[in-house]
Design a protein around this motif. Structure first.
Motif, PDB file in Angstrom:
ATOM      1  N   ILE A  75       0.834  -1.205   0.000  1.00  0.00           N
ATOM      2  CA  ILE A  75       0.000   0.000   0.000  1.00  0.00           C
ATOM      3  C   ILE A  75       0.867   1.254   0.000  1.00  0.00           C
ATOM      4  O   ILE A  75       0.592   2.216  -0.729  1.00  0.00           O
ATOM      5  CB  ILE A  75      -0.970  -0.021   1.204  1.00  0.00           C
ATOM      6  N   PHE A  76       1.933   1.246   0.790  1.00  0.00           N
ATOM      7  CA  PHE A  76       2.833   2.406   0.825  1.00  0.00           C
ATOM      8  C   PHE A  76       3.468   2.659  -0.534  1.00  0.00           C
ATOM      9  O   PHE A  76       3.511   3.798  -1.017  1.00  0.00           O
ATOM     10  CB  PHE A  76       3.922   2.196   1.889  1.00  0.00           C
ATOM     11  N   VAL A  77       3.960   1.605  -1.167  1.00  0.00           N
ATOM     12  CA  VAL A  77       4.590   1.758  -2.480  1.00  0.00           C
ATOM     13  C   VAL A  77       3.576   2.262  -3.509  1.00  0.00           C
ATOM     14  O   VAL A  77       3.876   3.150  -4.315  1.00  0.00           O
ATOM     15  CB  VAL A  77       5.241   0.432  -2.943  1.00  0.00           C
ATOM     16  N   LEU A  78       2.372   1.726  -3.474  1.00  0.00           N
ATOM     17  CA  LEU A  78       1.347   2.154  -4.431  1.00  0.00           C
ATOM     18  C   LEU A  78       0.940   3.612  -4.215  1.00  0.00           C
ATOM     19  O   LEU A  78       0.749   4.358  -5.178  1.00  0.00           O
ATOM     20  CB  LEU A  78       0.136   1.230  -4.367  1.00  0.00           C
ATOM     21  N   PHE A  79       0.806   4.031  -2.969  1.00  0.00           N
ATOM     22  CA  PHE A  79       0.499   5.436  -2.704  1.00  0.00           C
ATOM     23  C   PHE A  79       1.637   6.349  -3.172  1.00  0.00           C
ATOM     24  O   PHE A  79       1.401   7.419  -3.726  1.00  0.00           O
ATOM     25  CB  PHE A  79       0.215   5.678  -1.222  1.00  0.00           C
ATOM     26  N   THR A  80       2.862   5.932  -2.941  1.00  0.00           N
ATOM     27  CA  THR A  80       4.002   6.716  -3.396  1.00  0.00           C
ATOM     28  C   THR A  80       4.010   6.825  -4.915  1.00  0.00           C
ATOM     29  O   THR A  80       4.209   7.906  -5.478  1.00  0.00           O
ATOM     30  CB  THR A  80       5.322   6.087  -2.892  1.00  0.00           C
ATOM     31  N   LYS A  81       3.772   5.718  -5.589  1.00  0.00           N
ATOM     32  CA  LYS A  81       3.733   5.723  -7.055  1.00  0.00           C
ATOM     33  C   LYS A  81       2.573   6.579  -7.561  1.00  0.00           C
ATOM     34  O   LYS A  81       2.720   7.327  -8.532  1.00  0.00           O
ATOM     35  CB  LYS A  81       3.611   4.279  -7.568  1.00  0.00           C
ATOM     36  N   LEU A  82       1.432   6.494  -6.903  1.00  0.00           N
ATOM     37  CA  LEU A  82       0.282   7.315  -7.281  1.00  0.00           C
ATOM     38  C   LEU A  82       0.595   8.799  -7.120  1.00  0.00           C
ATOM     39  O   LEU A  82       0.256   9.614  -7.984  1.00  0.00           O
ATOM     40  CB  LEU A  82      -0.934   6.935  -6.430  1.00  0.00           C
ATOM     41  N   PHE A  83       1.254   9.161  -6.040  1.00  0.00           N
ATOM     42  CA  PHE A  83       1.600  10.559  -5.808  1.00  0.00           C
ATOM     43  C   PHE A  83       2.564  11.078  -6.873  1.00  0.00           C
ATOM     44  O   PHE A  83       2.367  12.167  -7.422  1.00  0.00           O
ATOM     45  CB  PHE A  83       2.199  10.737  -4.409  1.00  0.00           C
ATOM     46  N   THR A  84       3.608  10.305  -7.178  1.00  0.00           N
ATOM     47  CA  THR A  84       4.559  10.767  -8.187  1.00  0.00           C
ATOM     48  C   THR A  84       3.910  10.836  -9.564  1.00  0.00           C
ATOM     49  O   THR A  84       4.205  11.743 -10.352  1.00  0.00           O
ATOM     50  CB  THR A  84       5.809   9.867  -8.235  1.00  0.00           C
ATOM     51  N   THR A  85       2.999   9.915  -9.853  1.00  0.00           N
ATOM     52  CA  THR A  85       2.287   9.945 -11.131  1.00  0.00           C
ATOM     53  C   THR A  85       1.371  11.168 -11.200  1.00  0.00           C
ATOM     54  O   THR A  85       1.262  11.811 -12.238  1.00  0.00           O
ATOM     55  CB  THR A  85       1.484   8.651 -11.335  1.00  0.00           C
ATOM     56  N   THR A  86       0.723  11.499 -10.099  1.00  0.00           N
ATOM     57  CA  THR A  86      -0.135  12.680 -10.051  1.00  0.00           C
ATOM     58  C   THR A  86       0.680  13.950 -10.257  1.00  0.00           C
ATOM     59  O   THR A  86       0.243  14.872 -10.959  1.00  0.00           O
ATOM     60  CB  THR A  86      -0.892  12.735  -8.708  1.00  0.00           C
ATOM     61  N   MET A  87       1.862  14.013  -9.665  1.00  0.00           N
ATOM     62  CA  MET A  87       2.731  15.178  -9.871  1.00  0.00           C
ATOM     63  C   MET A  87       3.117  15.305 -11.339  1.00  0.00           C
ATOM     64  O   MET A  87       3.093  16.397 -11.914  1.00  0.00           O
ATOM     65  CB  MET A  87       3.989  15.070  -8.991  1.00  0.00           C
ATOM     66  N   ARG A  88       3.477  14.200 -11.962  1.00  0.00           N
ATOM     67  CA  ARG A  88       3.853  14.215 -13.380  1.00  0.00           C
ATOM     68  C   ARG A  88       2.662  14.618 -14.250  1.00  0.00           C
ATOM     69  O   ARG A  88       2.799  15.397 -15.185  1.00  0.00           O
ATOM     70  CB  ARG A  88       4.385  12.855 -13.806  1.00  0.00           C
ATOM     71  N   LEU A  89       1.487  14.111 -13.936  1.00  0.00           N
ATOM     72  CA  LEU A  89       0.273  14.455 -14.679  1.00  0.00           C
ATOM     73  C   LEU A  89      -0.043  15.942 -14.550  1.00  0.00           C
ATOM     74  O   LEU A  89      -0.419  16.590 -15.531  1.00  0.00           O
ATOM     75  CB  LEU A  89      -0.901  13.609 -14.195  1.00  0.00           C
ATOM     76  N   SER A  90       0.134  16.489 -13.363  1.00  0.00           N
ATOM     77  CA  SER A  90      -0.103  17.922 -13.162  1.00  0.00           C
ATOM     78  C   SER A  90       0.857  18.755 -14.014  1.00  0.00           C
ATOM     79  O   SER A  90       0.453  19.752 -14.613  1.00  0.00           O
ATOM     80  CB  SER A  90       0.077  18.287 -11.692  1.00  0.00           C
ATOM     81  N   LYS A  91       2.105  18.346 -14.060  1.00  0.00           N
ATOM     82  CA  LYS A  91       3.080  19.055 -14.875  1.00  0.00           C
ATOM     83  C   LYS A  91       2.702  18.972 -16.351  1.00  0.00           C
ATOM     84  O   LYS A  91       2.778  19.974 -17.076  1.00  0.00           O
ATOM     85  CB  LYS A  91       4.479  18.473 -14.654  1.00  0.00           C
ATOM     86  N   LEU A  92       2.274  17.810 -16.813  1.00  0.00           N
ATOM     87  CA  LEU A  92       1.871  17.657 -18.212  1.00  0.00           C
ATOM     88  C   LEU A  92       0.622  18.482 -18.526  1.00  0.00           C
ATOM     89  O   LEU A  92       0.532  19.069 -19.609  1.00  0.00           O
ATOM     90  CB  LEU A  92       1.637  16.185 -18.535  1.00  0.00           C
ATOM     91  N   ASP A  93      -0.332  18.524 -17.599  1.00  0.00           N
ATOM     92  CA  ASP A  93      -1.515  19.369 -17.796  1.00  0.00           C
ATOM     93  C   ASP A  93      -1.123  20.833 -17.959  1.00  0.00           C
ATOM     94  O   ASP A  93      -1.655  21.539 -18.817  1.00  0.00           O
ATOM     95  CB  ASP A  93      -2.484  19.228 -16.621  1.00  0.00           C
ATOM     96  N   ARG A  94      -0.193  21.288 -17.130  1.00  0.00           N
ATOM     97  CA  ARG A  94       0.281  22.671 -17.208  1.00  0.00           C
ATOM     98  C   ARG A  94       0.969  22.925 -18.543  1.00  0.00           C
ATOM     99  O   ARG A  94       0.755  23.951 -19.188  1.00  0.00           O
ATOM    100  CB  ARG A  94       1.228  22.942 -16.034  1.00  0.00           C
TER     101      ARG A  94
END
Length: 127
Positions: A75-94
């Protein structure tokens, strides 16, 4: 850790590794992403094959069973991966919004469908 859980982890890790390799081969997954998921699968595989690697630390940390620690780690690894993916997605949206604005400005200045000169075509990125 029960034998059923160990077999489930081994099977899941092997299926995941095969799936990642297939996705890379079909050019649907970038190698950088596949490496992180592949390492995660290999770690799960190692834990399943050598359960003592997780049994002793789980006892020291007060987990009722090693399986609980495995689930918490997953669960910890998946949350970490989800967070980093969300950060990357936000950058791409911008970046997409910046690119759309740049295209709109170029079309307003040059007319719709008109190409921009090469020196003006580069879009500055904001970090």
């Amino acid at each position: 850790m029960t034998i059923e859980l160990r077999l489930f982890l081994v099977a899941g890790a092997l299926v995941a590794l095969i799936f990642f390799l297939y996705q890379i081969r079909k050019s649907r997954l970038q190698i950088g992403y596949a490496i992180s998921w592949g390492l995660f699968s290999v770690i799960i595989l190692i834990i399943a094959i050598f359960p003592d690697l997780i049994t002793k630390p789980s006892r020291l940390l007060g987990f009722e069973s090693p399986a609980n620690m495995v689930f918490v780690l997953v669960i910890f690894v998946l949350f970490t991966k989800l967070f980093t993916t969300t950060m990357r997605l936000s950058k791409l949206d911008r970046q997409v919004a910046d690119l759309a604005q740049h295209i709109a400005i170029c079309e307003a200045e040059n007319g719709p469908g008109m190409p921009t000169p090469p020196e003006e075509a580069a879009v500055p990125t904001k970090e």
